[in-house]
Design a protein around this motif. Sequence first.
Motif, PDB file in Angstrom:
ATOM      1  N   GLU A  29       0.825  -1.094  -0.063  1.00 41.56           N
ATOM      2  CA  GLU A  29      -0.113   0.074   0.030  1.00 41.56           C
ATOM      3  C   GLU A  29       0.798   1.331   0.071  1.00 41.56           C
ATOM      4  N   GLU A 119      -8.432  -3.952   2.657  1.00 37.44           N
ATOM      5  CA  GLU A 119      -9.385  -4.204   3.483  1.00 37.44           C
ATOM      6  C   GLU A 119      -9.819  -5.720   3.677  1.00 37.44           C
ATOM      7  N   GLU A 120      -9.615  -6.433   2.489  1.00 36.31           N
ATOM      8  CA  GLU A 120     -10.012  -7.848   2.283  1.00 36.31           C
ATOM      9  C   GLU A 120      -8.881  -8.552   2.708  1.00 36.31           C
ATOM     10  N   ASN A 122      -6.750  -7.523   5.067  1.00 34.54           N
ATOM     11  CA  ASN A 122      -6.832  -7.242   6.718  1.00 34.54           C
ATOM     12  C   ASN A 122      -7.727  -8.467   7.248  1.00 34.54           C
ATOM     13  N   LYS A 123      -8.852  -8.771   6.807  1.00 33.64           N
ATOM     14  CA  LYS A 123      -9.731  -9.770   7.388  1.00 33.64           C
ATOM     15  C   LYS A 123      -8.832 -11.043   8.036  1.00 33.64           C
TER      16      LYS A 123
END
Length: 367
Positions: A29, A119-120, A122-123
């Motif tokens: 990122e 965000e995916e 980080n799951k």
Amino acid sequence: MELNVEKESVQRGERLGWGKSFLVPSVQEIVRNDSQSVPERYIQEQKDRPLISENLLASLEIPVIDFSLLAKGDEDEIQKLDLACKEWGFFQIINHGVREEVLNKMKASVAAFFELPLEEKNKYAKAANEIQGYGQNFVVSEDQKLDWSDMIYLITVPPENRNFKFWPLTLPGFKETVEAYSSEVQKVAEEMYGNLSLLMGIDRDGLKKLQGELKQGIRMNYYPVCSRPDLVLGISSHSDGSLFTLLLQDDDITGLQIKHKETWIGVKPIPNSLVVNIGDATEILSNGKYKSIEHRACTNEKKPRMSVATFVFPDDEVEIGPLESMMNGSYLPRLYRNIKYVDYIRQKFRRKMEGKAHTDFVKLESK
């Protein structure tokens, strides 16, 4: 009190208690948001920076072992393995039996995971006191230098130790691909285990009798491009705490470097091969005849790189120490004390990656 809780967790198969690591930003990122800057915390100290061109012996190459011959008991190939383990601690294996289709699918699944939105990913982030999941290990202070990479680490063998909350099960084909790769690589690991037993002067199933069935964990690494590859490291210099490690690399990018006779050497990939390196546990079992070797990963400006490291290790509760067969003649005296594997690996995960510093506490001469 904390140690007892950790021990109880390990006995329940939860694989907690190996080590804690601070949360760190995703390097992927960082590059997406600003591909030209390198944050200060990733800039290595001068002594640790990679040598991109000068003083890197590109002319030297690690040994290559024909694994199909090794599996047939070919004496010449066994001697080549012995020499590779003694003199290098690293070698590439060809004709290892892992199907090319499985290798390619594994690479594709790793790429697909790292292409997911943050965000995916980080799951599946690592939990407290947990080495599995998406994030980083070995970050033990708020001010240490960070590696230019992201990773996800999963325990894969035995199946009952898998914790699927860290597996991206919604990613099509990921679970099936990892399971197929894990199964085929485990066959290679078992053959390697047998050959190491013979090299260390015991029966082919000797290590299996002493150390039990092989356990396995897979670390999937992503190394983004870097505008200043001369300032950063993809992974800092370290040796592995495993019995041995099997590495699947990108075929067209050289990023792995090993320390051979105090000089860094790049490991040029052979398509569809696996790189094998001796781990700390084998160094201890062999009483130092076969040493785990410092290695690191470097980055480049042009293309991201991925790798898949499969760590093979004994059960947590197994005691490791020099084999009687390795304490004869020139291998006397005993150089390492006996230690429960989980205690050794906890000690390793308490530190940042810094070469082989973590092995000193198990050496008798350091006491």
